[in-house]
Design an enzyme around this catalytic site. Sequence first.
Site, PDB file in Angstrom:
ATOM      1  N   ARG A 236       0.839  -1.191   0.000  1.00 40.46           N
ATOM      2  CA  ARG A 236       0.000   0.000   0.000  1.00 40.46           C
ATOM      3  C   ARG A 236       0.879   1.247   0.000  1.00 40.46           C
ATOM      4  O   ARG A 236       1.887   1.305   0.714  1.00 40.46           O
ATOM      5  CB  ARG A 236      -0.922   0.030   1.239  1.00 40.46           C
ATOM      6  CG  ARG A 236      -2.156  -0.858   1.114  1.00 40.46           C
ATOM      7  CD  ARG A 236      -3.127  -0.325   0.066  1.00 40.46           C
ATOM      8  NE  ARG A 236      -4.310  -1.145  -0.118  1.00 40.46           N
ATOM      9  CZ  ARG A 236      -4.437  -2.093  -1.026  1.00 40.46           C
ATOM     10  NH1 ARG A 236      -3.419  -2.399  -1.811  1.00 40.46           N
ATOM     11  NH2 ARG A 236      -5.575  -2.753  -1.150  1.00 40.46           N
ATOM     12  N   GLU A 265      -2.918   7.818  -6.317  1.00 43.71           N
ATOM     13  CA  GLU A 265      -2.904   6.999  -7.535  1.00 43.71           C
ATOM     14  C   GLU A 265      -3.948   7.503  -8.529  1.00 43.71           C
ATOM     15  O   GLU A 265      -5.133   7.576  -8.183  1.00 43.71           O
ATOM     16  CB  GLU A 265      -3.161   5.525  -7.188  1.00 43.71           C
ATOM     17  CG  GLU A 265      -2.046   4.926  -6.338  1.00 43.71           C
ATOM     18  CD  GLU A 265      -2.220   3.441  -6.058  1.00 43.71           C
ATOM     19  OE1 GLU A 265      -3.272   2.874  -6.444  1.00 43.71           O
ATOM     20  OE2 GLU A 265      -1.318   2.836  -5.461  1.00 43.71           O
ATOM     21  N   HIS A 283       0.017  -0.046 -10.087  1.00 42.91           N
ATOM     22  CA  HIS A 283      -0.745  -0.887  -9.151  1.00 42.91           C
ATOM     23  C   HIS A 283      -1.208  -2.182  -9.836  1.00 42.91           C
ATOM     24  O   HIS A 283      -2.401  -2.446  -9.995  1.00 42.91           O
ATOM     25  CB  HIS A 283      -1.945  -0.135  -8.586  1.00 42.91           C
ATOM     26  CG  HIS A 283      -2.413  -0.684  -7.263  1.00 42.91           C
ATOM     27  ND1 HIS A 283      -2.963   0.098  -6.284  1.00 42.91           N
ATOM     28  CD2 HIS A 283      -2.419  -1.954  -6.753  1.00 42.91           C
ATOM     29  CE1 HIS A 283      -3.284  -0.648  -5.234  1.00 42.91           C
ATOM     30  NE2 HIS A 283      -2.971  -1.902  -5.499  1.00 42.91           N
TER      31      HIS A 283
END
Length: 529
Positions: A236, A265, A283
């Site tokens: 994370r 993000e 990601h």
Amino acid sequence: MAPISIRAVLISESVDPRCRAILEENGIRVTEKPGMKKDELIAEIKDYDGLVVRSATKVTADVINAANNLKIIGRAGTGVDNVDVDAATKKGIIVMNTPSGNTISAAELTCALLMSLSRNVPQATMSMKQGNWDRKKFMGAELFGKVLGIVGLGRIGKEVASRMQSFGMKTIGYDPITPPEVSASWGVEQMSLEQLWPQCDYITVHTPLMPSTVGLLNDETFAKCKKGVKVVNCARGGIIDEDALLRALESGQCGGAGLDVFVEEPPKNRSLVDHPNVISCPHLGASTKEAQARCGQDIALQIVDMVKGNKLVGAVNAQVLASTFSQESQQLIKLGEAVGAVLQSCSASKKPFSCVQITTKGDCMKSCAGYMTSAVLVGLLNQDSGCCPNFINVLNLAKDTGITVNQTHWELDGASEGVCKVEIAANGCSYKASGSVQGGVPVLLELSDSVFRQPIALTGNMLFFKASASPQLLSSVAGLLATEGVEIQSFSAPADGTGDLWFCVGVSSLLRDLSALKPLVKDAAQLSI
């Protein structure tokens, strides 16, 4: 706890088609509406019992408060930081993830980044595409013999360890939950973070994002590491302090970073992404066909298992429910809720409650102490709170209303059955009740020092009243009930005692007005179980 009924589920993101198919095969109506904005989701969610998301949908308190029927939020993946778990818990909504769905994919990407950092593979690829042939510029280092520090030794950390051991790396780690002997069995020596930082050539983090892990790698911890340490974060964004990482990269204290996640993000600040010693991905930890298929199927199967009463897997905020699916536990839950309801009814004029003491007795009650506490509180608070209490929110409701809850367990040598005893304090008065399960039926044994001659089955319409024993008491009460059109179906009296005692009458229907009993009794309560 009553079975959870899920009739309609909203899927707000693209998930594997098997997710929908599994739910529909089990009689659950499914609607797929990916890409909704927050306002659209708030308007839509009110019609559904369940919501399935991945990581893009932000299930905020506003969304949760608009969801009047929602019972479960299913996250097709591991992390639930896109869900306001506290808001869901307060509203009694289960938050469920798929804890193992993307384990292999995330572990493999971690290993890919570790290998790429050691051999500069992405940089060399880009150089080749630009027409260059720079063999010396991309001199790398072997992983063999190097020390890998794994912070977080859960499923993913374990899989990373086993794979990197195949390259001859020494694996050390830290985890506040996994016992050292367990991690040692798969080749990871545990130690404190203070011991770990100076030893590592590479560090990878696999923890959830929480206050204790925010900025786990920062200026201070980078200074304790070997010069040139390389770090990977596929967990994370925020576990590694991004500003501190950039400073460590610029100074050479950090020799390279592999980042799959970021605080924001996509990241607007491109300083890390553009750094020559940083390998970055958008990601992609769970972005494999296999992981997406697995997560989509897993969340659907977990929801179906829960609805059918088979088992509960992946409940982030309702672990107590996992042990409530057996027939025995269901009987004990009914007992706890019924005893709580009896006390709630008998103390109605004395509220608010200030303290609840729950004591379980006997071997068979030892493992059920957690859910018995919740069951009693559900029965006790069912008529009082604006939010309907259930096993997910009842402990929070008790705390928010200022109730102190204590739970103890006593062993009883040779006891054939377990007993649950509850004592409550309300406005200076104390009320007590105890019960057990006999022949599969919850029964009441005692109410505020009145021990009944025979156990009272906790079912149907029940009238409790407090009075001094006399030969005329039953006939007087029966006559009054008859004038109200209520028939007596059973009568239970205390075994012995003097003074004011509690009696129980099973009745055909509840009285319209309890005050009709005032001329005959000191106190009265009624309820339907």
